[in-house]
Design a protein around this motif. Structure first.
Motif, PDB file in Angstrom:
ATOM      1  N   PRO A  12       0.808  -1.180  -0.024  1.00  0.00           N
ATOM      2  CA  PRO A  12       0.055  -0.031   0.095  1.00  0.00           C
ATOM      3  C   PRO A  12       0.844   1.264  -0.036  1.00  0.00           C
ATOM      4  O   PRO A  12       2.011   1.099   0.123  1.00  0.00           O
ATOM      5  N   GLY A  14       2.816   4.651   1.114  1.00  0.00           N
ATOM      6  CA  GLY A  14       3.588   4.883   2.049  1.00  0.00           C
ATOM      7  C   GLY A  14       4.273   4.059   2.820  1.00  0.00           C
ATOM      8  O   GLY A  14       4.981   4.055   4.033  1.00  0.00           O
ATOM      9  N   ALA A  15       4.146   2.549   2.580  1.00  0.00           N
ATOM     10  CA  ALA A  15       4.773   1.580   3.184  1.00  0.00           C
ATOM     11  C   ALA A  15       6.183   1.501   3.015  1.00  0.00           C
ATOM     12  O   ALA A  15       6.961   0.923   3.829  1.00  0.00           O
ATOM     13  N   GLY A  16       6.908   2.326   2.136  1.00  0.00           N
ATOM     14  CA  GLY A  16       8.129   2.559   1.953  1.00  0.00           C
ATOM     15  C   GLY A  16       8.777   1.845   0.711  1.00  0.00           C
ATOM     16  O   GLY A  16      10.003   1.619   0.572  1.00  0.00           O
ATOM     17  N   LYS A  17       8.082   1.548  -0.411  1.00  0.00           N
ATOM     18  CA  LYS A  17       8.543   0.769  -1.301  1.00  0.00           C
ATOM     19  C   LYS A  17       9.352   1.465  -2.131  1.00  0.00           C
ATOM     20  O   LYS A  17      10.566   1.052  -2.408  1.00  0.00           O
ATOM     21  N   SER A  18       9.143   2.698  -2.623  1.00  0.00           N
ATOM     22  CA  SER A  18      10.014   3.304  -3.493  1.00  0.00           C
ATOM     23  C   SER A  18      11.347   3.637  -2.938  1.00  0.00           C
ATOM     24  O   SER A  18      12.337   3.538  -3.537  1.00  0.00           O
ATOM     25  N   THR A  19      11.327   4.155  -1.717  1.00  0.00           N
ATOM     26  CA  THR A  19      12.420   4.481  -0.919  1.00  0.00           C
ATOM     27  C   THR A  19      13.530   3.304  -0.775  1.00  0.00           C
ATOM     28  O   THR A  19      14.685   3.258  -1.245  1.00  0.00           O
ATOM     29  N   ARG A 150       4.165   9.175   7.636  1.00  0.00           N
ATOM     30  CA  ARG A 150       5.239   9.544   6.781  1.00  0.00           C
ATOM     31  C   ARG A 150       5.060  10.352   5.564  1.00  0.00           C
ATOM     32  O   ARG A 150       6.078  11.367   5.112  1.00  0.00           O
ATOM     33  N   ARG A 151       4.077  10.357   5.069  1.00  0.00           N
ATOM     34  CA  ARG A 151       3.621  10.968   3.828  1.00  0.00           C
ATOM     35  C   ARG A 151       3.708  12.580   4.165  1.00  0.00           C
ATOM     36  O   ARG A 151       3.976  13.317   3.418  1.00  0.00           O
ATOM     37  N   GLU A 154       7.118  13.958   4.751  1.00  0.00           N
ATOM     38  CA  GLU A 154       7.732  14.188   3.357  1.00  0.00           C
ATOM     39  C   GLU A 154       7.289  15.551   2.771  1.00  0.00           C
ATOM     40  O   GLU A 154       8.113  16.219   2.247  1.00  0.00           O
ATOM     41  N   LYS A 200      10.382   0.189  11.430  1.00  0.00           N
ATOM     42  CA  LYS A 200      11.782  -0.120  10.971  1.00  0.00           C
ATOM     43  C   LYS A 200      12.434   1.045  10.203  1.00  0.00           C
ATOM     44  O   LYS A 200      11.608   1.698   9.442  1.00  0.00           O
ATOM     45  N   THR A 201      13.550   1.224   9.980  1.00  0.00           N
ATOM     46  CA  THR A 201      14.153   2.346   9.241  1.00  0.00           C
ATOM     47  C   THR A 201      14.192   1.339   7.931  1.00  0.00           C
ATOM     48  O   THR A 201      14.365   0.386   7.636  1.00  0.00           O
ATOM     49  N   PRO A 202      14.372   2.752   6.991  1.00  0.00           N
ATOM     50  CA  PRO A 202      14.635   2.081   5.568  1.00  0.00           C
ATOM     51  C   PRO A 202      15.802   1.185   5.485  1.00  0.00           C
ATOM     52  O   PRO A 202      15.708   0.208   4.951  1.00  0.00           O
TER      53      PRO A 202
HETATM   54  O1  CDP Z   1       6.716   4.076  -2.358  1.00  0.00           O
HETATM   55  P1  CDP Z   1       5.677   4.128  -0.867  1.00  0.00           P
HETATM   56  O2  CDP Z   1       4.462   4.929  -1.093  1.00  0.00           O
HETATM   57  O3  CDP Z   1       5.552   2.786  -0.435  1.00  0.00           O
HETATM   58  O4  CDP Z   1       6.634   4.743   0.082  1.00  0.00           O
HETATM   59  P2  CDP Z   1       7.726   5.910  -0.220  1.00  0.00           P
HETATM   60  O5  CDP Z   1       7.274   6.814  -1.163  1.00  0.00           O
HETATM   61  O6  CDP Z   1       9.010   5.285  -0.151  1.00  0.00           O
HETATM   62  O7  CDP Z   1       7.587   6.916   0.991  1.00  0.00           O
HETATM   63  C1  CDP Z   1       8.057   6.429   2.137  1.00  0.00           C
HETATM   64  C2  CDP Z   1       8.411   7.193   3.342  1.00  0.00           C
HETATM   65  O8  CDP Z   1       8.418   6.870   4.496  1.00  0.00           O
HETATM   66  C3  CDP Z   1       9.765   8.104   2.974  1.00  0.00           C
HETATM   67  O9  CDP Z   1       9.745   9.264   3.402  1.00  0.00           O
HETATM   68  C4  CDP Z   1      10.780   6.992   3.663  1.00  0.00           C
HETATM   69  O10 CDP Z   1      11.827   7.977   4.176  1.00  0.00           O
HETATM   70  C5  CDP Z   1       9.877   6.884   5.046  1.00  0.00           C
HETATM   71  N1  CDP Z   1      10.243   5.587   5.390  1.00  0.00           N
HETATM   72  C6  CDP Z   1      10.405   4.406   4.754  1.00  0.00           C
HETATM   73  O11 CDP Z   1      10.258   4.573   3.284  1.00  0.00           O
HETATM   74  N2  CDP Z   1      10.646   3.186   5.161  1.00  0.00           N
HETATM   75  C7  CDP Z   1      10.800   3.044   6.464  1.00  0.00           C
HETATM   76  N3  CDP Z   1      10.914   1.860   6.829  1.00  0.00           N
HETATM   77  C8  CDP Z   1      10.517   4.088   7.371  1.00  0.00           C
HETATM   78  C9  CDP Z   1      10.201   5.385   6.814  1.00  0.00           C
END
Ligand code: CDP
Ligand code: CDP
Length: 220
Positions: A12, A14-19, A150-151, A154, A200-202
Motif C-alpha cells: 500500500p 507509504g509502506a516505503g516501497k520506492s525508498t 510519513r507522507r 515528506e 523499522k528504518t529504511p
Molecule cells: O513507495 P511508497 O508509497 O510505499 O513509500 P515511499 O514513497 O518510499 O515513502 C515512504 C516514506 O517513509 C519516505 O519518506 C521514507 O523516508 C519513509 N520511511 C520508509 O520509506 N521506510 C521505513 N521503513 C521508514 C520510513
C-alpha cells in the motif's frame, strides 16, 4: 556474473516501497522501475487535457510514450518527475489505474523494461501480474497511521503544510480502491515475503531484503 533476476516489491501507499526499492537497486546494480509513476503520468496528462472520460483516458494511455531514464520519468519526452506528485494526481490516480485497458498498456511497457535485464520494480501488482516469475517478491506494509505520518512529513520537507487527518483519509481511500478493483488488485502474492515496516528504518528493511537475496545469490 550477469545478474538476470528481478525483485518485485508491492504494498500500500507509504509502506516505503520506492525508498527501499531504490536502495536495493543501487546495492544490486539493477535498474529501478517505479510503476506508480507511470499511472501518475497518464493521470497528469488526463488532468491537463481536462478529459476524464474513460474513453479519453484509454486513448491517452495507448498513445503516450513513457520512459524512465536515470530515475526521472518522461511523458512524451517531457520530464514530469515532480509534477506527477501533486495532490490533484494523488486524488485521481487510483481511478485511472482501475481501467483494464490502461493497465494492459502499462503492464506491456513494464514487462518490456524487465525483458533484457534484471530490475527492481515496485507497485501494486508486480509479484502477482507484471512479473509473476520474479525470483524475489516482497510485500511491504505498515500501520495506516504511520504511513500517513510519513507522507505528511515528506510534504513538510517539501515546504507543504498539509493536514495529517486528510493525508490519512486520502491514503485509506486509495488503498481501498486499489484493493477492491476488479483488474489485478493490490494483494499479497502467494510466494511473497511480507515485511511490516512500521517500526523499522529504511536501512533495516533494505538489509532484511538483501539477507533473503544473499541466501540464494553468491554475488553480494
Ligand atoms: O513507495 P511508497 O508509497 O510505499 O513509500 P515511499 O514513497 O518510499 O515513502 C515512504 C516514506 O517513509 C519516505 O519518506 C521514507 O523516508 C519513509 N520511511 C520508509 O520509506 N521506510 C521505513 N521503513 C521508514 C520510513
Ligand atoms: O507512492 P504512492 O504509494 O503514493 O503511490 P504510487 O506507487 O506512486 O502509485 C500511485 C497509484 O498508482 C496507486 O495508488 C495505484 O492506484 C496505482 N498503481 C497501480 O495500480 N499499479 C501499480 N503497479 C502501481 C501503481
Amino acid at each position: 556474473l550477469e545478474k538476470v533476476y528481478s525483485v518485485a516489491i508491492d504494498g500500500p501507499a507509504g509502506a516505503g516501497k520506492s525508498t527501499v526499492a531504490k536502495m536495493i537497486a543501487e546495492r544490486l546494480n539493477l535498474a529501478y522501475v517505479d510503476t506508480g509513476a507511470m499511472y501518475r503520468a497518464i493521470t497528469l496528462k488526463a488532468l491537463e487535457r481536462g478529459n476524464f472520460s474513460k474513453k479519453g483516458i484509454i486513448k491517452i494511455a495507448e498513445e503516450s510514450t513513457i520512459e524512465i531514464i536515470n530515475g526521472r520519468i518522461y511523458l512524451d519526452g517531457r520530464d514530469v518527475t515532480e509534477e506527477i506528485r501533486k495532490p490533484s494526481v494523488d486524488e485521481k490516480v487510483s481511478t485511472v489505474a482501475s481501467i483494464p485497458q490502461v493497465r494492459k498498456r502499462l503492464v506491456e511497457i513494464q514487462r518490456q523494461m524487465a525483458k533484457n535485464s534484471g530490475v527492481v520494480m515496485d507497485g501494486r501488482d508486480i509479484g502477482t501480474t507484471v512479473l509473476p516469475n520474479a525470483k524475489y517478491k516482497f510485500y511491504l506494509t505498515a500501520d495506516i497511521k504511520i504511513r500517513a505520518k510519513r507522507r505528511y512529513e515528506e510534504m513538510l520537507n517539501k515546504g507543504i503544510n498539509s493536514d495529517l487527518e486528510k493525508v490519512e483519509q486520502e491514503l485509506a481511500q486509495r488503498d481501498k480502491q486499489d484493493m477492491e478493483r476488479e483488474c489485478s488488485p493490490l494483494k499479497v502474492a502467494e510466494d511473497a515475503v511480507i515485511i511490516d515496516t512500521s517500526h523499522k528504518t529504511p536501512e533495516e528493511v533494505v538489509n532484511e531484503i538483501l539477507d533473503y537475496i544473499k541466501r540464494d545469490e553468491n554475488v553480494l
